[in-house]
Write a protein that holds these residues in place. Sequence first.
Motif, PDB file in Angstrom:
ATOM      1  N   HIS A  39       7.318  53.554  67.096  1.00  0.00           N
ATOM      2  CA  HIS A  39       6.466  53.234  65.953  1.00  0.00           C
ATOM      3  C   HIS A  39       7.097  52.276  65.003  1.00  0.00           C
ATOM      4  CE1 HIS A  39       4.295  56.845  67.341  1.00  0.00           C
ATOM      5  NE2 HIS A  39       5.400  57.336  67.585  1.00  0.00           N
ATOM      6  N   GLY A  96      12.260  51.048  64.632  1.00  0.00           N
ATOM      7  CA  GLY A  96      11.582  52.308  63.962  1.00  0.00           C
ATOM      8  C   GLY A  96      11.728  53.581  64.659  1.00  0.00           C
ATOM      9  N   GLN A 100       8.502  50.162  62.079  1.00  0.00           N
ATOM     10  CA  GLN A 100       8.564  50.022  60.832  1.00  0.00           C
ATOM     11  C   GLN A 100       8.939  48.763  60.130  1.00  0.00           C
ATOM     12  OE1 GLN A 100      11.476  53.512  59.934  1.00  0.00           O
ATOM     13  NE2 GLN A 100       9.629  54.704  59.479  1.00  0.00           N
ATOM     14  N   THR A 101       9.790  47.873  61.043  1.00  0.00           N
ATOM     15  CA  THR A 101      10.168  46.619  60.681  1.00  0.00           C
ATOM     16  C   THR A 101       9.942  45.842  61.921  1.00  0.00           C
ATOM     17  OG1 THR A 101      12.455  46.962  61.184  1.00  0.00           O
ATOM     18  CG2 THR A 101      11.634  47.357  58.848  1.00  0.00           C
TER      19      THR A 101
END
Length: 136
Positions: A121, A88, A123-124
Amino acid sequence: MSTAPATLRMVEVSVAEALWLLEGAVLGRLIFVQRDLTVVRPARHVWEFGRLVVRTPVQAAAGRLAATYHVDEVRAATGTGWTVTVTGPAEVITDPNEAAHYRRTLAGWSHGPHDAVIRIHPQTVSGFRLAPGTED
């Protein structure tokens, strides 16, 4: 006389289990692109408030960057264990008090300009268990 190598398999785990494995580990590798080259650095981490905070010996870059963090525990003799990858956007923690807190709680390898505290942060999040397989 030799024996045939054991059959191994990778089984995907849920995001919840992947995060649980990540939280139980303290050492991983930060992967990012710098000057068109893929860079891999050892890092220590903590998972807090849905974010991954990483302390690593890299020169702090300005602004946001895309980062991947990888942590695993693989037993070489058996080929079993697990692996987790988080990807991310990331940012360098610039607040001096917050950065000082993480420098106190996450041991580092170097200090000064090549010692960054980064917040990823996610995301996956993906994870796999590495296990003995069954013969087909």
